[in-house]
Scaffold this active site. Structure first.
Site, PDB file in Angstrom:
ATOM      1  N   CYS A 114      56.845  82.513  28.370  1.00 25.34           N
ATOM      2  CA  CYS A 114      57.266  83.253  29.567  1.00 25.34           C
ATOM      3  C   CYS A 114      58.088  84.497  29.235  1.00 25.34           C
ATOM      4  O   CYS A 114      58.297  85.347  30.106  1.00 25.34           O
ATOM      5  CB  CYS A 114      58.046  82.337  30.505  1.00 25.34           C
ATOM      6  SG  CYS A 114      57.084  80.926  31.057  1.00 25.34           S
ATOM      7  N   HIS A 256      62.236  86.874  35.162  1.00 27.15           N
ATOM      8  CA  HIS A 256      61.053  86.022  35.107  1.00 27.15           C
ATOM      9  C   HIS A 256      61.088  85.059  36.284  1.00 27.15           C
ATOM     10  O   HIS A 256      62.087  84.375  36.510  1.00 27.15           O
ATOM     11  CB  HIS A 256      61.039  85.261  33.778  1.00 27.15           C
ATOM     12  CG  HIS A 256      60.093  84.111  33.775  1.00 27.15           C
ATOM     13  ND1 HIS A 256      58.797  84.230  34.221  1.00 27.15           N
ATOM     14  CD2 HIS A 256      60.256  82.809  33.416  1.00 27.15           C
ATOM     15  CE1 HIS A 256      58.199  83.052  34.124  1.00 27.15           C
ATOM     16  NE2 HIS A 256      59.065  82.179  33.638  1.00 27.15           N
ATOM     17  N   ASN A 286      55.068  80.627  39.251  1.00 26.35           N
ATOM     18  CA  ASN A 286      55.511  81.024  37.909  1.00 26.35           C
ATOM     19  C   ASN A 286      54.269  81.405  37.100  1.00 26.35           C
ATOM     20  O   ASN A 286      53.449  80.549  36.781  1.00 26.35           O
ATOM     21  CB  ASN A 286      56.257  79.838  37.282  1.00 26.35           C
ATOM     22  CG  ASN A 286      56.755  80.114  35.874  1.00 26.35           C
ATOM     23  OD1 ASN A 286      56.261  81.005  35.187  1.00 26.35           O
ATOM     24  ND2 ASN A 286      57.730  79.325  35.437  1.00 26.35           N
TER      25      ASN A 286
HETATM   26  O1  UT7 Z   1      58.865  79.500  32.951  1.00 25.89           O
HETATM   27  C1  UT7 Z   1      59.891  79.209  32.058  1.00 25.89           C
HETATM   28  C2  UT7 Z   1      60.066  77.755  31.816  1.00 25.89           C
HETATM   29  N1  UT7 Z   1      60.061  76.928  32.986  1.00 25.89           N
HETATM   30  C3  UT7 Z   1      61.107  76.850  33.836  1.00 25.89           C
HETATM   31  O2  UT7 Z   1      62.047  77.602  33.754  1.00 25.89           O
HETATM   32  C4  UT7 Z   1      61.083  75.748  34.856  1.00 25.89           C
HETATM   33  C5  UT7 Z   1      62.428  75.080  34.893  1.00 25.89           C
HETATM   34  N2  UT7 Z   1      62.457  73.815  35.629  1.00 25.89           N
HETATM   35  C6  UT7 Z   1      62.282  73.732  36.971  1.00 25.89           C
HETATM   36  O3  UT7 Z   1      62.019  74.698  37.650  1.00 25.89           O
HETATM   37  C7  UT7 Z   1      62.523  72.376  37.602  1.00 25.89           C
HETATM   38  O4  UT7 Z   1      62.972  71.508  36.611  1.00 25.89           O
HETATM   39  C8  UT7 Z   1      61.261  71.756  38.282  1.00 25.89           C
HETATM   40  C9  UT7 Z   1      60.967  72.522  39.558  1.00 25.89           C
HETATM   41  C10 UT7 Z   1      60.073  71.814  37.359  1.00 25.89           C
HETATM   42  C11 UT7 Z   1      61.569  70.330  38.664  1.00 25.89           C
HETATM   43  O5  UT7 Z   1      62.691  70.260  39.528  1.00 25.89           O
HETATM   44  P1  UT7 Z   1      63.944  69.338  39.207  1.00 25.89           P
HETATM   45  O6  UT7 Z   1      64.788  69.383  40.408  1.00 25.89           O
HETATM   46  O7  UT7 Z   1      64.553  69.772  37.911  1.00 25.89           O
HETATM   47  O8  UT7 Z   1      63.314  67.914  39.070  1.00 25.89           O
HETATM   48  P2  UT7 Z   1      63.319  66.956  37.797  1.00 25.89           P
HETATM   49  O9  UT7 Z   1      62.358  67.467  36.745  1.00 25.89           O
HETATM   50  O10 UT7 Z   1      64.714  66.654  37.370  1.00 25.89           O
HETATM   51  O11 UT7 Z   1      62.711  65.671  38.423  1.00 25.89           O
HETATM   52  C12 UT7 Z   1      63.414  64.994  39.508  1.00 25.89           C
HETATM   53  C13 UT7 Z   1      62.396  64.183  40.262  1.00 25.89           C
HETATM   54  C14 UT7 Z   1      61.480  63.375  39.354  1.00 25.89           C
HETATM   55  O12 UT7 Z   1      61.227  62.124  39.962  1.00 25.89           O
HETATM   56  P3  UT7 Z   1      61.954  60.797  39.438  1.00 25.89           P
HETATM   57  O13 UT7 Z   1      61.520  60.650  37.992  1.00 25.89           O
HETATM   58  O14 UT7 Z   1      63.418  61.074  39.596  1.00 25.89           O
HETATM   59  O15 UT7 Z   1      61.396  59.754  40.332  1.00 25.89           O
HETATM   60  C15 UT7 Z   1      60.208  64.156  39.358  1.00 25.89           C
HETATM   61  O16 UT7 Z   1      59.064  63.380  39.112  1.00 25.89           O
HETATM   62  O17 UT7 Z   1      61.556  65.070  40.987  1.00 25.89           O
HETATM   63  C16 UT7 Z   1      60.196  64.678  40.762  1.00 25.89           C
HETATM   64  N3  UT7 Z   1      59.319  65.813  40.946  1.00 25.89           N
HETATM   65  C17 UT7 Z   1      58.670  66.026  42.096  1.00 25.89           C
HETATM   66  N4  UT7 Z   1      58.697  65.375  43.270  1.00 25.89           N
HETATM   67  C18 UT7 Z   1      57.929  65.837  44.275  1.00 25.89           C
HETATM   68  C19 UT7 Z   1      58.962  66.774  40.056  1.00 25.89           C
HETATM   69  N5  UT7 Z   1      58.093  67.610  40.620  1.00 25.89           N
HETATM   70  C20 UT7 Z   1      57.895  67.170  41.897  1.00 25.89           C
HETATM   71  C21 UT7 Z   1      57.100  67.602  42.976  1.00 25.89           C
HETATM   72  N6  UT7 Z   1      57.167  66.911  44.136  1.00 25.89           N
HETATM   73  N7  UT7 Z   1      56.314  68.689  42.899  1.00 25.89           N
END
Ligand code: UT7
Length: 335
Positions: A114, A256, A286
């Site tokens: 990215c 980004h 993204n």
């Molecule tokens: O491009 C450069 C690199 N990438 C980034 O900079 C992305 C950085 N990360 C993020 O933007 C966020 O971490 C995400 C948007 C990808 C995820 O959000 P989060 O609030 O950090 O969620 P998390 O990964 O800590 O997961 C929390 C929960 C999980 O469920 P459990 O295991 O607690 O039951 C995930 O499975 O949220 C769940 N989850 C979702 N739930 C509903 C993750 N994606 C989704 C979704 N819908 N789309």
């Protein structure tokens, strides 16, 4: 960079594949909701390529438009930033250069995930400052949805496809559009936070067959989130210090488009008002290396980015890698 020669932005083009996948569409595929994705990421939809369309096709479209915007049909070098090259080898840039009618031109890919666009911009600026080239086409293009696991709701929700490109020409330091200074960095000890485990030499030389899902992009989202905020903020502070500027001098922060909450946190930490923070993540998601030129094109089209604006561009991605750059927006018409 040489005092007498600078790389100056002279054209901007962008291209999005027409097919749109909304959050509602995703909620029919796996357990998610429009409300979850919007509130956690700021994303409402993303553009996705049709079967058979690859990164080189999007890069070609964006490259054509950037050349048109610059009023030229050839450059001395083509640098393509991508995480999703058409093939593991060769690079995609020579094919794109040939399709743009520039067979014989220097062309190569830059792999910084990215952060790729900022790294490619720095590479192009270096080619010009050193006198190796007088003009360079820089393209950021991705078909990221081809490496996302369709069953992974975390990565499927955020990533999309697209391409953006700029033309750099040799000019004077200090003129509108002159790019720099730059800040680039990496931390390979955290490579595992964003990785495609299989398909490369590490897995092939092991002689082991890939585990199911290991040819897809794996992301430890919450860890990545923390590093993204920290590294983009630190890098921006360094580049501002190198230029002798403060956050108050920045008219537009074009970060980004990883996640709207990341962009807002970085802007807040830097002391940049949110109405100076450019975002188009709601419409495109993204798009990795394509993200910054797509955001520039969108902001220019909306009249949010105007000639004379001092722009801070900042990126963060797999590697880990990060990079920042400053420039004053020139009087160019994006195509
Ligand atoms: O491009 C450069 C690199 N990438 C980034 O900079 C992305 C950085 N990360 C993020 O933007 C966020 O971490 C995400 C948007 C990808 C995820 O959000 P989060 O609030 O950090 O969620 P998390 O990964 O800590 O997961 C929390 C929960 C999980 O469920 P459990 O295991 O607690 O039951 C995930 O499975 O949220 C769940 N989850 C979702 N739930 C509903 C993750 N994606 C989704 C979704 N819908 N789309």
């Amino acid at each position: 960079m040489s005092r007498s020669r600078a790389a100056v932005l002279s054209g901007l083009g962008s291209w999005l594949p027409p097919r749109v996948v909304t959050n509602e569409d995703l909620s029919r595929r796996f357990d998610t909701s429009d409300e979850w994705i919007r509130s956690r990421t700021g994303i409402a939809q993303r553009h996705v390529v049709d079967p058979g369309v690859a990164t080189g096709d999007l890069a070609h479209e964006a490259g054509l438009r950037a050349l048109k915007s610059a009023g030229t049909d050839s450059v001395d070098a083509v640098v393509l930033a991508t995480t999703t090259p058409d093939h593991l080898s060769p690079a995609t840039a020579p094919d794109v250069a040939a399709r743009l009618g520039m067979g014989g031109t220097a062309a190569f890919d830059v792999a910084a995930v990215c952060s790729g666009f900022v790294y490619a911009l720095a590479t192009g600026a270096g080619l010009i400052a050193s006198g190796i080239a007088d003009s360079v086409l820089i393209i950021g293009a991705e078909t990221f949805t081809t490496i996302v696991d369709p069953a992974d709701r975390s990565t499927s929700s955020i990533f999309g496809d697209g391409a953006g490109a700029v033309v750099l020409r040799a000019g004077e330091p200090g003129e509108p559009g002159a790019v720099g200074p730059f800040d680039l960095g990496s931390d390979g000890s955290l490579a595992h936070l964003l990785v495609i485990p299989a398909g490369g030499a590490r897995q092939r030389s092991s002689g082991r067959e890939p585990e199911p899902g290991d040819t897809y992009f794996h992301m430890q989202g919450s860890q990545v989130y923390k590093h993204a905020v920290l590294r983009m903020t630190e890098s921006a502070r360094r580049v501002l210090a190198a230029a002798g500027l403060g956050a108050g001098d920045i008219d537009r922060f074009v970060g980004h488009q990883a996640n709207l909450r990341i962009l807002d946190s970085v802007a807040e930490r830097l002391g940049i008002p949110l109405d100076h923070r450019v975002t188009n993540i709601a419409d495109v998601g993204n798009t990795a290396a394509a993200s910054i030129p797509l955001a520039l094109a969108d902001a220019a089209a909306r009249g949010e980015l105007r000639p004379g604006h001092r722009v801070l561009a900042g990126a963060f991605g797999g590697g880990l890698t990060w990079g920042s750059c400053l420039f004053q927006w020139p009087d160019i018409t994006p195509v």
